[in-house]
Write an enzyme that holds these catalytic residues in place. Sequence first.
Site, mmCIF file in Angstrom:
data_model
loop_
_atom_site.group_PDB
_atom_site.id
_atom_site.type_symbol
_atom_site.label_atom_id
_atom_site.label_comp_id
_atom_site.label_asym_id
_atom_site.label_seq_id
_atom_site.Cartn_x
_atom_site.Cartn_y
_atom_site.Cartn_z
ATOM 1 C CE LYS A 114 43.195 52.768 23.859
ATOM 2 N NZ LYS A 114 44.076 52.025 24.437
ATOM 3 C CE LYS A 195 43.091 47.316 14.301
ATOM 4 N NZ LYS A 195 44.323 47.973 14.915
ATOM 5 C CE LYS A 198 43.203 42.249 25.813
ATOM 6 N NZ LYS A 198 43.677 43.431 24.591
#
Length: 329
Positions: A114, A195, A198
């Site tokens: 991240k 993966k 959303k």
Amino acid sequence: MKPRLISGVQPTGRLHLGNYLGALKNFVDLQNSEKYECFFFIADLHALTENPTPSDLKKNVFDLALDSLAVGLDPHKSVMFLQSQIPSHEKLFWILNTLTSPGEAERMTQFKDKSKTQAKSVNLGLLNYPILMAADVLLYDAEFVPVGEDQLQHLEITRTLARKFNKKFGNIFVEPEALLTNTPRVMSLDEPNKKMSKSRPKGCLFLDDDAEIIKSKIKKAVTDSGKEIVYDPKRKPALANLISVYSALTTWSTKTVEARFKKMSYREFKDRLAELIIRHFEPIQKNKKELAKNLDSVKRVLASGAKTANEIANQKLLEIKKKIGFLVY
């Protein structure tokens, strides 16, 4: 006594098929196996690392609580609670921070990833995420933590911190073991090398998608070259993803799915898969709508779970304080 297990899910928005198969369905299966004393919590403290607005956080918490109950988590069989309603989590988190070196925290793969891809939004909460996760687990003397392979590194730091504390202050913590269950890693429908997320709604099947949306998304799902229905993650990753979803929503193995659909075209297989998903989601969506009519009952479930969790966590924190040398009155 049954061995205790614990796990939590972040309330960060609409749940999708990957969340369902990787977490909630798995939780229900573990609960109904009657092999464990189950504790499941909504990780709203962890969710703050995503910088939600107050209104979004509140909505996401209720949505996750509703989804959890709708899929079959039973407050008579499992303890369900909100992480933020158990102050001992934050107190043990601070104690464990003092046992963690900067290098141990910075080595976490999730934080490193991240930091590269979301550099502007990275915060210290992301760095300390695994330490809070360790507190979540160690407070309850949980012997098992159901996790996916991508969470094994976080669980290992939990075990490391338990050993450090036990060595320095005396044995008090259980070193939890990973409970790796047979849940698929659901990939994006439009980009099967990533993966399901959303953040890519076109390739994502949400639990509240209606029948027509599900049909449309499955119809548009990427497939591989050739015509044969074969489970081969290396040669046919897109098709393998769809087959693994079919397998996960039935009692069939991937080999059985192959055999049942070997004479069908990709289009026919997709049609059957869409029908299966619609049938599977329908009772969940119906249950959620009914539960949403009485949010006070949902609040009571969480309040009851918090009472049980607080009793256990507070007693454990008292023992921890005594070991450290804090004055306890």
